[in-house]
Enzyme design. Structure first.
Site, PDB file in Angstrom:
ATOM      1  N   HIS A  16       0.843  -1.209   0.000  1.00  0.00           N
ATOM      2  CA  HIS A  16       0.000   0.000   0.000  1.00  0.00           C
ATOM      3  C   HIS A  16       0.876   1.255   0.000  1.00  0.00           C
ATOM      4  O   HIS A  16       0.584   2.239  -0.683  1.00  0.00           O
ATOM      5  CB  HIS A  16      -0.900   0.034   1.250  1.00  0.00           C
ATOM      6  CG  HIS A  16      -1.916  -1.056   1.315  1.00  0.00           C
ATOM      7  ND1 HIS A  16      -2.081  -1.868   2.425  1.00  0.00           N
ATOM      8  CD2 HIS A  16      -2.837  -1.491   0.407  1.00  0.00           C
ATOM      9  CE1 HIS A  16      -3.062  -2.726   2.202  1.00  0.00           C
ATOM     10  NE2 HIS A  16      -3.534  -2.520   0.990  1.00  0.00           N
ATOM     11  N   LYS A  20     -18.171  -6.544   6.911  1.00  0.00           N
ATOM     12  CA  LYS A  20     -16.909  -7.169   6.519  1.00  0.00           C
ATOM     13  C   LYS A  20     -16.050  -7.298   7.774  1.00  0.00           C
ATOM     14  O   LYS A  20     -15.715  -6.285   8.393  1.00  0.00           O
ATOM     15  CB  LYS A  20     -16.230  -6.275   5.463  1.00  0.00           C
ATOM     16  CG  LYS A  20     -15.166  -6.984   4.671  1.00  0.00           C
ATOM     17  CD  LYS A  20     -14.737  -6.164   3.465  1.00  0.00           C
ATOM     18  CE  LYS A  20     -13.504  -6.768   2.827  1.00  0.00           C
ATOM     19  NZ  LYS A  20     -13.052  -6.044   1.651  1.00  0.00           N
ATOM     20  N   ARG A  38      -1.755  -6.171  -8.252  1.00  0.00           N
ATOM     21  CA  ARG A  38      -0.609  -7.069  -8.038  1.00  0.00           C
ATOM     22  C   ARG A  38      -0.501  -8.137  -9.110  1.00  0.00           C
ATOM     23  O   ARG A  38       0.579  -8.530  -9.490  1.00  0.00           O
ATOM     24  CB  ARG A  38      -0.741  -7.768  -6.670  1.00  0.00           C
ATOM     25  CG  ARG A  38      -0.483  -6.879  -5.504  1.00  0.00           C
ATOM     26  CD  ARG A  38      -0.995  -7.521  -4.243  1.00  0.00           C
ATOM     27  NE  ARG A  38      -2.432  -7.808  -4.391  1.00  0.00           N
ATOM     28  CZ  ARG A  38      -3.209  -8.226  -3.420  1.00  0.00           C
ATOM     29  NH1 ARG A  38      -2.715  -8.467  -2.241  1.00  0.00           N
ATOM     30  NH2 ARG A  38      -4.498  -8.440  -3.629  1.00  0.00           N
ATOM     31  N   SER A  88      -2.768  -7.982   2.952  1.00  0.00           N
ATOM     32  CA  SER A  88      -3.058  -7.764   4.371  1.00  0.00           C
ATOM     33  C   SER A  88      -3.368  -9.098   5.049  1.00  0.00           C
ATOM     34  O   SER A  88      -3.020  -9.312   6.209  1.00  0.00           O
ATOM     35  CB  SER A  88      -4.248  -6.810   4.529  1.00  0.00           C
ATOM     36  OG  SER A  88      -3.928  -5.536   4.038  1.00  0.00           O
TER      37      SER A  88
HETATM   38  O1  PNS Z   1      -8.800  -3.008   0.031  1.00  0.00           O
HETATM   39  P1  PNS Z   1     -10.051  -3.579  -0.554  1.00  0.00           P
HETATM   40  O2  PNS Z   1     -10.796  -4.351   0.477  1.00  0.00           O
HETATM   41  O3  PNS Z   1      -9.784  -4.348  -1.807  1.00  0.00           O
HETATM   42  O4  PNS Z   1     -10.956  -2.312  -0.951  1.00  0.00           O
HETATM   43  C1  PNS Z   1     -12.193  -2.510  -1.571  1.00  0.00           C
HETATM   44  C2  PNS Z   1     -13.008  -1.189  -1.666  1.00  0.00           C
HETATM   45  C3  PNS Z   1     -13.093  -0.513  -0.313  1.00  0.00           C
HETATM   46  C4  PNS Z   1     -12.325  -0.256  -2.633  1.00  0.00           C
HETATM   47  C5  PNS Z   1     -14.396  -1.570  -2.206  1.00  0.00           C
HETATM   48  O5  PNS Z   1     -14.923  -2.623  -1.444  1.00  0.00           O
HETATM   49  C6  PNS Z   1     -15.381  -0.412  -2.179  1.00  0.00           C
HETATM   50  O6  PNS Z   1     -15.239   0.538  -2.902  1.00  0.00           O
HETATM   51  N1  PNS Z   1     -16.384  -0.513  -1.289  1.00  0.00           N
HETATM   52  C7  PNS Z   1     -17.387   0.515  -1.100  1.00  0.00           C
HETATM   53  C8  PNS Z   1     -18.743   0.088  -1.641  1.00  0.00           C
HETATM   54  C9  PNS Z   1     -18.850   0.442  -3.103  1.00  0.00           C
HETATM   55  O7  PNS Z   1     -18.722   1.565  -3.518  1.00  0.00           O
HETATM   56  N2  PNS Z   1     -19.148  -0.554  -3.931  1.00  0.00           N
HETATM   57  C10 PNS Z   1     -19.290  -0.299  -5.356  1.00  0.00           C
HETATM   58  C11 PNS Z   1     -19.048  -1.483  -6.150  1.00  0.00           C
HETATM   59  S1  PNS Z   1     -20.225  -2.775  -5.769  1.00  0.00           S
END
Ligand code: PNS
Length: 162
Positions: free
Chosen positions: A17, A41, A92, A130
């Site tokens: 990150h 989550k 990645r 993570s």
């Molecule tokens: O680090 P991560 O867990 O891969 O991050 C994922 C994240 C936070 C970017 C994604 O889950 C997100 O944007 N969640 C917010 C809900 C949202 O906007 N969803 C839209 C697509 S279904």
């Protein structure tokens, strides 16, 4: 003013990150590192702890145009609320691409005024997640080089409590 948002779970924030953040920060006047606050989550670190780790990163790395944030609900709504027109994501491997491809399509459908910008991970971190960090840490393994040094003790301590 060019504003971006680097969203994620950051559970916890890794050197992968950090690499993305350091590459993205110079492109923006202001970049938010935003922790998803999502009760459904399950996370190992509280939102407050994840924000603390991100603030340590900002301070230690001297990233003056970077600020921490949290959000709940839709990412594009959060981006709109802070005036961000760019979302930052790291990639990645091809397995990340499949997921990011879907999320990008949905986000564009919801708000086509917001673009997502992708950064390829440093190959040295292509294995890092993570989840790996949590697993290694929970067995007392060595986390050097996987998370920023200044967050190492904090992470060890939190994982040892679980
Ligand atoms: O680090 P991560 O867990 O891969 O991050 C994922 C994240 C936070 C970017 C994604 O889950 C997100 O944007 N969640 C917010 C809900 C949202 O906007 N969803 C839209 C697509 S279904």
């Amino acid at each position: 003013m060019k504003i971006g948002v680097y969203p994620g779970s950051f559970d916890p924030f890794t050197v992968g990150h950090l690499d993305v953040l350091k590459n993205a920060a110079p492109l923006f006047d202001k970049l938010y590192v935003a922790v998803l606050y999502n009760v459904s989550k399950s996370a190992s670190f509280s939102v407050a702890d994840r924000v603390t780790m991100i603030e340590n990163v900002i301070r230690a790395e001297g990233l003056d145009n970077v600020v921490s944030g949290t959000f709940d609900g839709l990412l594009v709504e959060y981006a709109r609320s802070i005036g961000a027109r760019y979302i930052i994501r790291g990639l990645r491997a091809t397995s990340d691409f499949e997921y990011e491809f879907q999320i990008d399509a949905i986000n564009r459908h919801l708000n086509d005024g917001i673009q997502t910008v992708y950064f390829m991970a440093n190959p040295a971190h292509s294995f890092l997640s993570s989840s790996n960090v949590k697993e290694i840490g929970s067995y007392g393994g060595d986390l050097h080089g996987l998370v920023p040094e200044y967050n190492l003790n904090f992470i060890r301590e939190r994982l040892a409590r679980q």
